[in-house]
Design a protein around this motif. Structure first.
Motif, PDB file in Angstrom:
ATOM      1  N   ARG A 237       0.854  -1.183   0.000  1.00  0.00           N
ATOM      2  CA  ARG A 237       0.000   0.000   0.000  1.00  0.00           C
ATOM      3  C   ARG A 237       0.895   1.239   0.000  1.00  0.00           C
ATOM      4  O   ARG A 237       2.020   1.190   0.484  1.00  0.00           O
ATOM      5  N   PHE A 238       0.356   2.355  -0.536  1.00  0.00           N
ATOM      6  CA  PHE A 238       1.137   3.605  -0.531  1.00  0.00           C
ATOM      7  C   PHE A 238       0.984   4.249   0.837  1.00  0.00           C
ATOM      8  O   PHE A 238       0.155   5.139   1.030  1.00  0.00           O
ATOM      9  N   ASP A 239       1.789   3.781   1.751  1.00  0.00           N
ATOM     10  CA  ASP A 239       1.663   4.131   3.157  1.00  0.00           C
ATOM     11  C   ASP A 239       3.046   4.580   3.612  1.00  0.00           C
ATOM     12  O   ASP A 239       4.060   3.986   3.234  1.00  0.00           O
ATOM     13  N   VAL A 266       4.462  -1.353  -6.874  1.00  0.00           N
ATOM     14  CA  VAL A 266       3.106  -1.838  -7.105  1.00  0.00           C
ATOM     15  C   VAL A 266       2.322  -1.593  -5.826  1.00  0.00           C
ATOM     16  O   VAL A 266       2.677  -2.104  -4.765  1.00  0.00           O
ATOM     17  N   GLY A 267       1.285  -0.779  -5.937  1.00  0.00           N
ATOM     18  CA  GLY A 267       0.565  -0.427  -4.708  1.00  0.00           C
ATOM     19  C   GLY A 267      -0.925  -0.534  -4.893  1.00  0.00           C
ATOM     20  O   GLY A 267      -1.432  -0.460  -6.017  1.00  0.00           O
ATOM     21  N   SER A 268      -1.621  -0.730  -3.799  1.00  0.00           N
ATOM     22  CA  SER A 268      -3.078  -0.805  -3.927  1.00  0.00           C
ATOM     23  C   SER A 268      -3.724   0.278  -3.081  1.00  0.00           C
ATOM     24  O   SER A 268      -3.172   0.733  -2.090  1.00  0.00           O
ATOM     25  N   MET A 269      -4.898   0.683  -3.532  1.00  0.00           N
ATOM     26  CA  MET A 269      -5.654   1.718  -2.830  1.00  0.00           C
ATOM     27  C   MET A 269      -6.748   1.034  -2.034  1.00  0.00           C
ATOM     28  O   MET A 269      -7.773   0.663  -2.594  1.00  0.00           O
ATOM     29  N   TRP A 277      -3.693   8.292  -1.515  1.00  0.00           N
ATOM     30  CA  TRP A 277      -3.765   9.102  -2.739  1.00  0.00           C
ATOM     31  C   TRP A 277      -2.691  10.174  -2.764  1.00  0.00           C
ATOM     32  O   TRP A 277      -2.122  10.474  -3.810  1.00  0.00           O
ATOM     33  N   ALA A 278      -2.426  10.763  -1.599  1.00  0.00           N
ATOM     34  CA  ALA A 278      -1.420  11.825  -1.542  1.00  0.00           C
ATOM     35  C   ALA A 278      -0.049  11.242  -1.879  1.00  0.00           C
ATOM     36  O   ALA A 278       0.730  11.812  -2.667  1.00  0.00           O
ATOM     37  N   THR A 297      -0.925   0.280  -9.980  1.00  0.00           N
ATOM     38  CA  THR A 297      -1.894   0.117  -8.883  1.00  0.00           C
ATOM     39  C   THR A 297      -2.983  -0.865  -9.297  1.00  0.00           C
ATOM     40  O   THR A 297      -3.123  -1.184 -10.486  1.00  0.00           O
ATOM     41  N   ASN A 298      -3.775  -1.252  -8.301  1.00  0.00           N
ATOM     42  CA  ASN A 298      -4.921  -2.110  -8.593  1.00  0.00           C
ATOM     43  C   ASN A 298      -5.918  -1.391  -9.509  1.00  0.00           C
ATOM     44  O   ASN A 298      -6.722  -2.011 -10.184  1.00  0.00           O
ATOM     45  N   LEU A 299      -5.847  -0.052  -9.538  1.00  0.00           N
ATOM     46  CA  LEU A 299      -6.796   0.701 -10.369  1.00  0.00           C
ATOM     47  C   LEU A 299      -6.383   0.707 -11.833  1.00  0.00           C
ATOM     48  O   LEU A 299      -7.168   1.047 -12.707  1.00  0.00           O
ATOM     49  N   THR A 300      -5.123   0.329 -12.108  1.00  0.00           N
ATOM     50  CA  THR A 300      -4.684   0.293 -13.509  1.00  0.00           C
ATOM     51  C   THR A 300      -4.411  -1.153 -13.936  1.00  0.00           C
ATOM     52  O   THR A 300      -3.514  -1.419 -14.728  1.00  0.00           O
ATOM     53  N   GLY A 301      -5.169  -2.055 -13.371  1.00  0.00           N
ATOM     54  CA  GLY A 301      -5.154  -3.430 -13.874  1.00  0.00           C
ATOM     55  C   GLY A 301      -4.127  -4.348 -13.246  1.00  0.00           C
ATOM     56  O   GLY A 301      -3.910  -5.455 -13.733  1.00  0.00           O
TER      57      GLY A 301
END
Ligand code: UDP
Length: 412
Positions: A237-239, A266-269, A277-278, A297-301
């Motif tokens: 995660r982007f943490d 590689v990160g997931s939201m 997001w930041a 990210t998981n949002l881009t497949g």
């Protein structure tokens, strides 16, 4: 009712090829007196992060063993998840940025609303995961006949005391608390009784199942990573605790000696992690200026099978965590015999006990170890092989299920 997460069906027998028939028979013997035991798991997100990863496998497998297990998620708005992320960070030792009155009200209001969606009499055991829903029991009209377990997945060994004291009041009324490691139990924890159960990976899930090199290469070339490219990856995660910026700095140091190296982040939201997001926006700046840096990210497949391919084909998996709960990604990489360079934090050292890679504390050390493994293929290979053996013996999902079933038995 809280939203149900559909986990499909899995067969425990499929695991006998990996862990042996005897281990599966043990599980069946343990599960027999727990037939039809009604277990409810509650957490904050159906995807993104280790808890959802665990539940996606544990729930269908315990059902296959004859229990009646459900996984439901709490509802909340952005403000609630902002507050729970602050709580999460403070419990891992960060500052207390909570506004005492307003943020506590938000936290309690949502726990109150969610608690009214649960009928505890419908369950024998209710497992509440992490701090987001920890106040549910306090808010419930009655605890019903169920035994309540609080399952803590984060490193609470040195919490911000003000925030911990607030959460501790909610946790104290549970029947049991589970921590990943004994050292994660907060300093003054007197009740409820504690059990120690480390997480585990599912060797048959799409993320960890066998995948041919050809297929893995195809999957990655769809994403723009080509077979001739030498790359290292961090999956997380982007943490801020996962220190993605630190990974980039280490990669830049490595690049000075190995200009052809690529880095994939590689990160997931996750639903319950609005601050990601930041961090993501900061990383996109880097993505634009360096053609060897790749952000996914998981949002881009990039889903489980793609993560599988990254962990399999990367020369090294980096996990530069500063604080960590368990760090499932370490076991996931080792299961694929990929060596790991990872932060000396939380549950990571426990996974590297059998070999597997190097623990690091600084950016420079991280770069050094990456370079060392890049230059010594034999050593890298040997570490990966030893790492897989250790994960097989200690961190596969069947061991986790055994621990959970034993705990259920002891509670009833
Ligand atoms: N994960 C994923 N896609 C991503 C980032 C993470 O599937 O882009 C998964 C990762 O493979 C692992 C889990 O999320 O299974 C993260 O668990 P971990 O214990 O490492 O960290 P947590 O997020 O729980 O702090």
């Amino acid at each position: 009712m809280l939203q149900l997460v559909n986990t499909g069906r899995q067969s425990i027998h499929s695991y006998s090829e990996i862990v042996g028939k005897e281990a599966i028979n043990d599980l069946k013997r343990l599960a027999k007196p727990l037939h039809n035991l009604r277990v409810l798991n509650i957490n904050a997100t159906p995807y993104g992060g280790g808890v959802s990863e665990l539940l996606r496998s544990v729930v269908p497998l315990e059902n296959d063993l004859g229990l009646k297990v459900e996984w439901r998620i709490i509802a909340g708005d952005e403000q609630f998840f902002k507050v729970t992320k602050e709580i999460h960070d403070a419990l891992q030792g960060g500052h207390n940025y909570l506004n005492r009155q307003h943020d506590r009200e938000t936290y309690l209001n949502y726990n109150f609303i969610n608690s009214h969606e649960i009928d505890p009499d419908n369950y024998d055991i209710i497992i509440v995961h992490d701090p987001q829903p920890a106040a549910l029991l306090d808010c419930c009209r009655s605890r019903g006949k169920a035994k309540w377990i609080w399952r803590c997945h984060i490193d609470t060994s040195q919490p911000n005391m003000e925030v911990w004291e607030y959460i501790r009041n909610f946790v104290a009324i549970y029947d049991k608390a589970i921590f990943t490691m004994a050292k994660f139990v907060p300093p003054d924890f007197s009740q409820p009784e504690v059990a120690i159960i480390p997480p585990a990976i599912d060797p048959l899930s799409p993320k960890n199942m066998a995948l041919s090199h050809k297929m893995a290469r195809n999957l990655l070339s769809w994403l723009g990573i080509f077979p001739h490219e030498i790359f290292i990856t961090q999956v997380s995660r982007f943490d801020k605790w996962k220190d993605p910026m630190g990974v980039i700095k280490a990669y830049r140091l490595v690049k000075k000696e190995m200009p052809d190296i690529h880095l994939a982040l590689v990160g997931s939201m996750a639903l319950d992690d609005p601050s990601s997001w930041a961090t993501y926006s900061k990383l996109t700046v880097e993505d634009r200026v360096d053609p060897n840096f790749h952000l996914f990210t998981n949002l881009t497949g990039v889903s489980n099978v793609e993560v599988n391919a990254f962990q399999r084909l990367s020369k090294i998996i980096v996990q530069k965590s500063i604080r960590e709960g368990f760090g499932l990604v370490v076991s996931e990489a080792l299961w694929k015999e990929t060596p790991v360079v990872a932060g000396n934090a939380g549950g990571i050292p426990m996974q590297l006990k059998g070999g597997g890679g190097f623990l690091i504390d600084t950016i420079e050390e991280c770069a050094d170890k990456i370079l060392r493994l890049m230059k010594n293929e034999d050593e890298a290979h040997a570490l990966g092989v030893a790492g897989k053996k250790y994960i097989r013996e200690n961190f596969l999902i069947t061991r986790l299920i055994k621990d959970e079933l034993e705990l259920f038995k002891s509670l009833l």
